[in-house]
Scaffold this motif. Structure first.
Motif, PDB file in Angstrom:
ATOM      1  N   GLN A 176     -26.713  75.389 -15.336  1.00 46.65           N
ATOM      2  CA  GLN A 176     -26.567  75.150 -13.898  1.00 46.65           C
ATOM      3  C   GLN A 176     -25.228  75.677 -13.387  1.00 46.65           C
ATOM      4  O   GLN A 176     -25.145  76.196 -12.265  1.00 46.65           O
ATOM      5  CB  GLN A 176     -26.695  73.648 -13.618  1.00 46.65           C
ATOM      6  CG  GLN A 176     -28.093  73.107 -13.836  1.00 46.65           C
ATOM      7  CD  GLN A 176     -28.142  71.590 -13.737  1.00 46.65           C
ATOM      8  OE1 GLN A 176     -27.174  70.897 -14.033  1.00 46.65           O
ATOM      9  NE2 GLN A 176     -29.287  71.064 -13.333  1.00 46.65           N
ATOM     10  N   THR A 177     -24.187  75.568 -14.202  1.00 42.62           N
ATOM     11  CA  THR A 177     -22.871  76.082 -13.803  1.00 42.62           C
ATOM     12  C   THR A 177     -22.897  77.601 -13.710  1.00 42.62           C
ATOM     13  O   THR A 177     -22.330  78.191 -12.776  1.00 42.62           O
ATOM     14  CB  THR A 177     -21.804  75.632 -14.806  1.00 42.62           C
ATOM     15  OG1 THR A 177     -21.797  74.205 -14.886  1.00 42.62           O
ATOM     16  CG2 THR A 177     -20.431  76.116 -14.384  1.00 42.62           C
ATOM     17  N   GLU A 178     -23.549  78.254 -14.677  1.00 44.57           N
ATOM     18  CA  GLU A 178     -23.626  79.718 -14.662  1.00 44.57           C
ATOM     19  C   GLU A 178     -24.469  80.220 -13.490  1.00 44.57           C
ATOM     20  O   GLU A 178     -24.221  81.320 -12.988  1.00 44.57           O
ATOM     21  CB  GLU A 178     -24.227  80.217 -15.972  1.00 44.57           C
ATOM     22  CG  GLU A 178     -23.347  79.945 -17.192  1.00 44.57           C
ATOM     23  CD  GLU A 178     -24.064  80.275 -18.486  1.00 44.57           C
ATOM     24  OE1 GLU A 178     -25.216  80.787 -18.407  1.00 44.57           O
ATOM     25  OE2 GLU A 178     -23.503  80.022 -19.567  1.00 44.57           O
ATOM     26  N   ASP A 180     -26.599  79.149  -9.706  1.00 45.64           N
ATOM     27  CA  ASP A 180     -26.181  78.753  -8.357  1.00 45.64           C
ATOM     28  C   ASP A 180     -26.487  77.275  -8.119  1.00 45.64           C
ATOM     29  O   ASP A 180     -26.925  76.897  -7.037  1.00 45.64           O
ATOM     30  CB  ASP A 180     -26.880  79.631  -7.318  1.00 45.64           C
ATOM     31  CG  ASP A 180     -26.235  79.515  -5.940  1.00 45.64           C
ATOM     32  OD1 ASP A 180     -25.056  79.092  -5.888  1.00 45.64           O
ATOM     33  OD2 ASP A 180     -26.898  79.833  -4.942  1.00 45.64           O
ATOM     34  N   LYS A 182     -24.184  74.537  -8.942  1.00 45.34           N
ATOM     35  CA  LYS A 182     -22.940  73.925  -9.411  1.00 45.34           C
ATOM     36  C   LYS A 182     -22.864  72.439  -9.058  1.00 45.34           C
ATOM     37  O   LYS A 182     -22.353  71.640  -9.847  1.00 45.34           O
ATOM     38  CB  LYS A 182     -21.746  74.684  -8.833  1.00 45.34           C
ATOM     39  CG  LYS A 182     -21.587  76.084  -9.436  1.00 45.34           C
ATOM     40  CD  LYS A 182     -20.380  76.792  -8.869  1.00 45.34           C
ATOM     41  CE  LYS A 182     -20.088  78.096  -9.610  1.00 45.34           C
ATOM     42  NZ  LYS A 182     -21.239  78.996  -9.649  1.00 45.34           N
ATOM     43  N   ALA A 185     -24.873  70.667 -11.465  1.00 41.61           N
ATOM     44  CA  ALA A 185     -24.196  70.627 -12.764  1.00 41.61           C
ATOM     45  C   ALA A 185     -23.192  69.475 -12.825  1.00 41.61           C
ATOM     46  O   ALA A 185     -23.054  68.819 -13.863  1.00 41.61           O
ATOM     47  CB  ALA A 185     -23.494  71.955 -13.022  1.00 41.61           C
ATOM     48  N   LEU A 212     -15.151  72.899 -13.650  1.00 38.46           N
ATOM     49  CA  LEU A 212     -16.084  73.127 -12.547  1.00 38.46           C
ATOM     50  C   LEU A 212     -15.544  72.549 -11.245  1.00 38.46           C
ATOM     51  O   LEU A 212     -15.661  73.177 -10.175  1.00 38.46           O
ATOM     52  CB  LEU A 212     -17.433  72.500 -12.890  1.00 38.46           C
ATOM     53  CG  LEU A 212     -18.529  72.584 -11.818  1.00 38.46           C
ATOM     54  CD1 LEU A 212     -18.793  74.028 -11.421  1.00 38.46           C
ATOM     55  CD2 LEU A 212     -19.797  71.926 -12.312  1.00 38.46           C
ATOM     56  N   ASP A 215     -12.985  74.812  -9.882  1.00 40.48           N
ATOM     57  CA  ASP A 215     -13.613  76.004  -9.325  1.00 40.48           C
ATOM     58  C   ASP A 215     -14.196  75.717  -7.942  1.00 40.48           C
ATOM     59  O   ASP A 215     -14.084  76.538  -7.034  1.00 40.48           O
ATOM     60  CB  ASP A 215     -14.701  76.500 -10.273  1.00 40.48           C
ATOM     61  CG  ASP A 215     -15.329  77.798  -9.797  1.00 40.48           C
ATOM     62  OD1 ASP A 215     -14.598  78.782  -9.597  1.00 40.48           O
ATOM     63  OD2 ASP A 215     -16.564  77.832  -9.618  1.00 40.48           O
ATOM     64  N   LEU A 216     -14.812  74.549  -7.787  1.00 39.12           N
ATOM     65  CA  LEU A 216     -15.346  74.184  -6.476  1.00 39.12           C
ATOM     66  C   LEU A 216     -14.226  73.968  -5.464  1.00 39.12           C
ATOM     67  O   LEU A 216     -14.397  74.227  -4.276  1.00 39.12           O
ATOM     68  CB  LEU A 216     -16.194  72.912  -6.604  1.00 39.12           C
ATOM     69  CG  LEU A 216     -17.516  73.044  -7.359  1.00 39.12           C
ATOM     70  CD1 LEU A 216     -18.159  71.669  -7.566  1.00 39.12           C
ATOM     71  CD2 LEU A 216     -18.482  73.949  -6.611  1.00 39.12           C
TER      72      LEU A 216
END
Length: 389
Positions: A176-178, A180, A182, A185, A212, A215-216
């Protein structure tokens, strides 16, 4: 008379007996025919299954699947039907037709979970999912993460208490992270840590969740909630798993999280130094927070420089500079303090004696050709020193 009556009764009894015996004979004949047909179907099905097995041994999986599909048309119990489904899925898998294999494995695990080698079928589903994720299932090597995610969701739904369930959940979150998904995830990582708190996959999940969240946060973090959540996960990781293999990576990400939060506070301090939102006291508080809470961050050095400039210029809040403060509001008036606006003395040039008479208002006539209805507004947040004309 009596003798004739007895003869008639005897004849009726003989007729009834003959009818009953004929009906029983017919029923027995029909049952025997059904049993015979069932035996024939069973023999033909077994023959097809045997031929399919010979094809499988010769690696002729196309003919094997065709024979298995024919065998599935004959009536069979649930155990045999489940076996045929799994064997057909294996044939498609060996031929590189992962979509068809997934359909058959899915049907087998949903309809015949009690009659199949459950762990074996789940392992087959994992293999199919990884082929989709790596791109092996596509002609051009295109990764089909959505299909892989769907398969792992099925595995977790059907085998949530299995030994491999934490690893499956971690793999789902990574996919799910890889892709779309996120936000999904984030929830998957948290579900893993909640359901399996002592699983060996928890350290990986906690560190990956922190990454993650950071990153968000790059896409917009508002009040910095995402960065604070990431910091919390990193702190828990470093405290609970001091000897984990990814500790150095965690320390790096902790430095990133500190820098993000320090930068957010520094930007707030800059915001309150702008003329349109000037509040030197608030700006100083935010800048001091940066220096105190994140002394090793780059933003802390910038905050020190900004504070030094403020001290050199002697910039202070109005109440700090000795201007009269607003009178406090009496208790019980309301929940929010109401501060009256400061009273400005009139300019010397605008005393009643020297003030220019007001201009009469001009009314637009129909003959006037008005081409613009909206006029640009001046920025009222800054005092330019010009009077409105």
């Amino acid at each position: 008379m009596h003798r004739d009556k007895c003869r008639r009764v005897f004849r009726v009894l003989i007729a009834v007996g003959l009818l009953a015996w004929t009906g029983l004979s017919r029923t027995a004949t029909g049952a025997d025919a059904t049993d015979a047909q069932g035996e024939v179907d069973s023999a033909r099905r077994d023959a097809l299954l045997s031929q399919a097995q010979d094809c499988e041994l010769r690696n002729d999986y196309a003919d094997a699947e065709r024979l298995l599909r024919k065998a599935a048309k004959f009536p069979a119990d649930e155990r045999v039907s489940a076996e045929i489904l799994v064997r057909r899925g294996d044939c498609f898998m060996k031929r590189g037709k992962e979509h068809r294999a997934y359909e058959l494995y899915k049907k087998a695990i949903e309809q015949y979970s009690l009659y199949i080698p459950f762990e074996g079928v789940v392992e087959r589903l994992r293999a199919v999912a990884e082929r989709f994720a790596s791109g092996e299932a596509s002609w051009f090597g295109v990764k089909e993460r959505d299909m892989a995610i769907e398969i792992y969701e099925l595995i977790i739904a059907k085998a949530s208490s299995a030994k491999q369930a934490p690893a499956d959940t971690l793999r789902l979150a990574q996919l799910q992270t890889e892709g779309d998904q996120k936000l999904e995830a984030v929830q998957t990582y948290r579900d893993l840590m909640k359901r399996y708190p002592k699983a060996p996959e928890v350290p990986e999940a906690r560190l990956d969740l922190a990454r993650l969240l950071l990153d968000l946060a790059k896409g917009g973090d508002g009040d910095g909630a995402l960065a604070r959540q990431a910091q919390h996960e990193l702190d828990l990781y470093l405290q609970a798993f001091p000897d984990h293999s990814r500790r150095a990576e965690a320390e790096t990400w902790e430095a990133v999280a500190n820098e993000r939060q320090a930068n957010a506070l520094y930007r707030l301090g800059e915001f309150y130094l702008r003329p349109s939102h000037s509040s030197v006291g608030a700006a100083r508080r935010y800048l001091h927070d940066v220096v105190r809470e994140y002394p090793s961050a780059m933003s802390a050095d910038l905050a020190k420089i900004t504070l030094a400039r403020l001290d050199q210029k002697g910039i202070q809040e109005p109440e700090e500079a000795g201007q009269p403060q607003a009178a406090p509001v009496a208790a019980g008036v309301g929940h929010a303090a109401v501060v009256p606006p400061p009273i400005r003395p009139p300019d010397k040039d605008l005393t009643p004696e020297k003030a220019a008479p007001p201009r009469p208002a001009k009314t637009l006539q129909a003959a006037d050709q008005v081409e613009k209805w909206l006029l640009p507004l001046e920025d009222l947040s800054e005092d330019t020193g010009e009077k409105a004309k």
